[in-house]
Design an enzyme around this catalytic site. Structure first.
Site, PDB file in Angstrom:
ATOM      1  CE  LYS A   1     -21.963  33.595  14.740  1.00 39.63           C
ATOM      2  NZ  LYS A   1     -23.091  34.182  15.457  1.00 39.63           N
TER       3      LYS A   1
ATOM      4  N   PRO B   1     -12.975  36.329  11.176  1.00 40.14           N
ATOM      5  CG  PRO B   1     -12.091  38.412  10.661  1.00 40.14           C
ATOM      6  CD  PRO B   1     -11.747  36.957  10.718  1.00 40.14           C
TER       7      PRO B   1
ATOM      8  CE1 TYR C   1     -24.990  39.230  11.770  1.00 41.75           C
ATOM      9  CE2 TYR C   1     -23.293  38.146  10.472  1.00 41.75           C
ATOM     10  CZ  TYR C   1     -23.793  39.279  11.089  1.00 41.75           C
ATOM     11  OH  TYR C   1     -23.089  40.466  11.023  1.00 41.75           O
TER      12      TYR C   1
ATOM     13  CG  HIS D   1     -27.396  46.496  12.789  1.00 40.40           C
ATOM     14  ND1 HIS D   1     -26.445  46.599  11.812  1.00 40.40           N
ATOM     15  CD2 HIS D   1     -27.438  47.695  13.401  1.00 40.40           C
ATOM     16  CE1 HIS D   1     -25.931  47.828  11.816  1.00 40.40           C
ATOM     17  NE2 HIS D   1     -26.515  48.505  12.793  1.00 40.40           N
TER      18      HIS D   1
ATOM     19  CE1 TYR E   1     -22.134  40.688   7.471  1.00 45.52           C
ATOM     20  CE2 TYR E   1     -19.938  39.734   7.337  1.00 45.52           C
ATOM     21  CZ  TYR E   1     -21.003  40.200   8.082  1.00 45.52           C
ATOM     22  OH  TYR E   1     -20.931  40.167   9.460  1.00 45.52           O
TER      23      TYR E   1
HETATM   24  C1  PHB Z   1     -16.689  44.867  12.634  1.00 49.85           C
HETATM   25  O1  PHB Z   1     -17.533  45.794  12.722  1.00 49.85           O
HETATM   26  O2  PHB Z   1     -15.489  45.012  12.991  1.00 49.85           O
HETATM   27  C2  PHB Z   1     -17.132  43.530  12.072  1.00 49.85           C
HETATM   28  C3  PHB Z   1     -18.478  43.303  11.864  1.00 49.85           C
HETATM   29  C4  PHB Z   1     -18.897  42.076  11.356  1.00 49.85           C
HETATM   30  C5  PHB Z   1     -17.954  41.100  11.061  1.00 49.85           C
HETATM   31  C6  PHB Z   1     -16.591  41.335  11.285  1.00 49.85           C
HETATM   32  C7  PHB Z   1     -16.177  42.556  11.785  1.00 49.85           C
HETATM   33  O3  PHB Z   1     -18.374  39.898  10.547  1.00 49.85           O
END
Ligand code: PHB
Ligand code: APR
Length: 388
Positions: free
Chosen positions: A296, A292, A383, A72, A200
């Site tokens: 990280k 989450p 990130y 990505h 997000y």
């Molecule tokens: C996930 O795909 O489970 C996931 C992806 C990004 C995040 C948290 C969880 O920041």
């Protein structure tokens, strides 16, 4: 039994450390309290930093990741009904790879099995002894038989609820913690992701995240009350609430389907210092927990065991400088990731802030992010992962 390094825990940290040590000719035995299937049943975040991808490849657990991992180059922030892309590749020259942690754990487990290294699953009553002395050992029961594993070092890779950190005298440890007043309700579904990159969402109704595991398997999260119950969230309610937090165009393109996994996780920031006490060295969730939001957790486990493997390899080559410096070196990176995860969680979630001041700060910061390449670059370089 005797080994050079006893590793407690067969999650990503323990398995990756085992492979890194094996590659350097250092013997390590893994002692895990759960079954293989249980370890592989845990659904966890799946965004791998470049450093984590490189480590998996270096220990022979990268083939499927190269085939199936989704690279990505960016992700979207969604706020005030507007999508704002963060161009990771354009801003940093790097990217992330979306690949379920479960898959990475499976690849590491298979690589360890092929190496013939010894692992004990379903070990009971695991206990650490003489961690501050010259003859550390691990006792446990396996298949009804009592075992004593003598070693030179113990690597505590047994997660937040493990026995390793709990074996350190309170006077020797300092902990830092922040609990967040909400949780994440997560759903896995055999449906095509709503977007080719992650989204997000900052919304007045609460945070949401649109993620994925593959082109046909999606992962979605909703911020929920800390005391929410799965029973109160049937699939229809989940999908309706997710749509309510998305912009109309994205909501209309959302493909829904039956959840194949649904769970609620609390959010916490936690760090224990130091990460070494005598012959016991902590790595991964045993030493720190991040919310989450910044994805990280797995990546910090990877950088911890990268540093730890370098320190142990140096020790067996005659130098203890790296081992003495392990805790400080690991914590320097841990705290930066803890800060980033806290910052992104504070920016994207709804807090019950009566004055409304907090919401105004979020709007100002998101608006600044949308207009500043410098702000986006700071977000992007955290990130994709700060250098090891
Ligand atoms: C996930 O795909 O489970 C996931 C992806 C990004 C995040 C948290 C969880 O920041
Ligand atoms: N004895 C032996 N093993 C134990 C014990 C114990 N007393 N307690 C826990 N374990 C095992 C757990 O069953 C688990 O398999 O230790 C392992 C710890 O693995 P994780 O919790 O996955 O921690 P870690 O390897 O550090 O990986 C961190 O996993 O939890 C996610 O979000 C976290 O992505 C991050 C990653």
């Amino acid at each position: 039994m005797r080994t050079q390094v006893a590793i407690i825990g067969s999650g990503p940290a323990g398995l990756l450390l085992g492979q890194l040590l094996r590659k350097a000719g250092i013997d390590a035995v893994i002692v895990e309290r759960r079954s293989r299937d249980y370890v592989l049943s845990r659904i966890r975040a799946g965004v791998l930093e470049r450093g984590t991808v490189d480590l998996l490849a270096a220990v022979g657990a990268g083939a499927r990741l190269r085939r199936e991992g989704l690279v990505h180059d960016g992700f979207d922030l969604l706020f005030d009904g507007q999508r704002q892309r963060i161009d990771l590749r354009g801003l940093t020259g790097s990217a992330v790879t979306v690949y379920g942690q479960t898959e990475a754990t499976r690849d590491l487990m298979e690589a360890r099995d092929e190496s013939g290294a010894t692992s004990f699953y379903e070990a009971e009553n695991v206990a650490l002894h003489d961690i501050d002395g010259q003859a550390p050992r691990v006792s446990f029961v396996h298949g009804g038989r009592a075992h004593q594993l003598s070693c030179e070092f113990i690597a505590g890779c047994d997660g937040f609820h493990g026995v390793s950190r709990a074996s350190i005298p309170e006077r020797a440890l300092r902990t830092y913690e922040r609990l967040y007043p909400f949780g994440w309700l997560g759903v896995l579904s055999e449906t095509p992701p709503v977007s080719h990159e992650l989204i997000y969402v900052n919304h007045a109704r609460g945070f949401a995240l649109c993620s994925m595991r593959s082109s046909h398997r999606s992962r979605y999260y909703l911020q929920c009350p800390i005391d929410a119950s799965i029973e109160a969230w049937p699939d229809d309610r989940f999908w309706d609430e997710l749509r309510a937090r998305l912009d109309s165009e994205t909501a209309q393109s959302l493909v829904v389907g039956p959840s194949i996994e649904k769970s609620i996780a609390p959010l916490r920031s936690f760090v224990a210092e130091p990460m070494r006490v005598g012959r016991l060295l902590l790595a991964g969730d045993a030493a720190h927990i991040v919310p989450p939001t910044g994805a990280k957790g797995l990546n910090l486990a990877a950088s911890d065991v990268h540093y730890l493997s370098e320190a142990l390899i140096a020790h067996y080559r005659g130098s203890n400088r790296e081992l003495d410096g392990y805790s400080a070196r690991a914590l320097a990176r841990v705290w930066k990731a803890v800060r980033f995860s806290w910052w992104m969680t504070s920016l994207m979630h709804r807090f019950d802030d009566d004055s409304g001041f907090g919401a105004k700060m979020q709007q100002a910061e998101l608006s600044y992010l949308a207009s500043s390449r410098a702000a986006q670059t700071a977000l992007a370089e955290n990130y994709i992962g700060l250098p090891f």
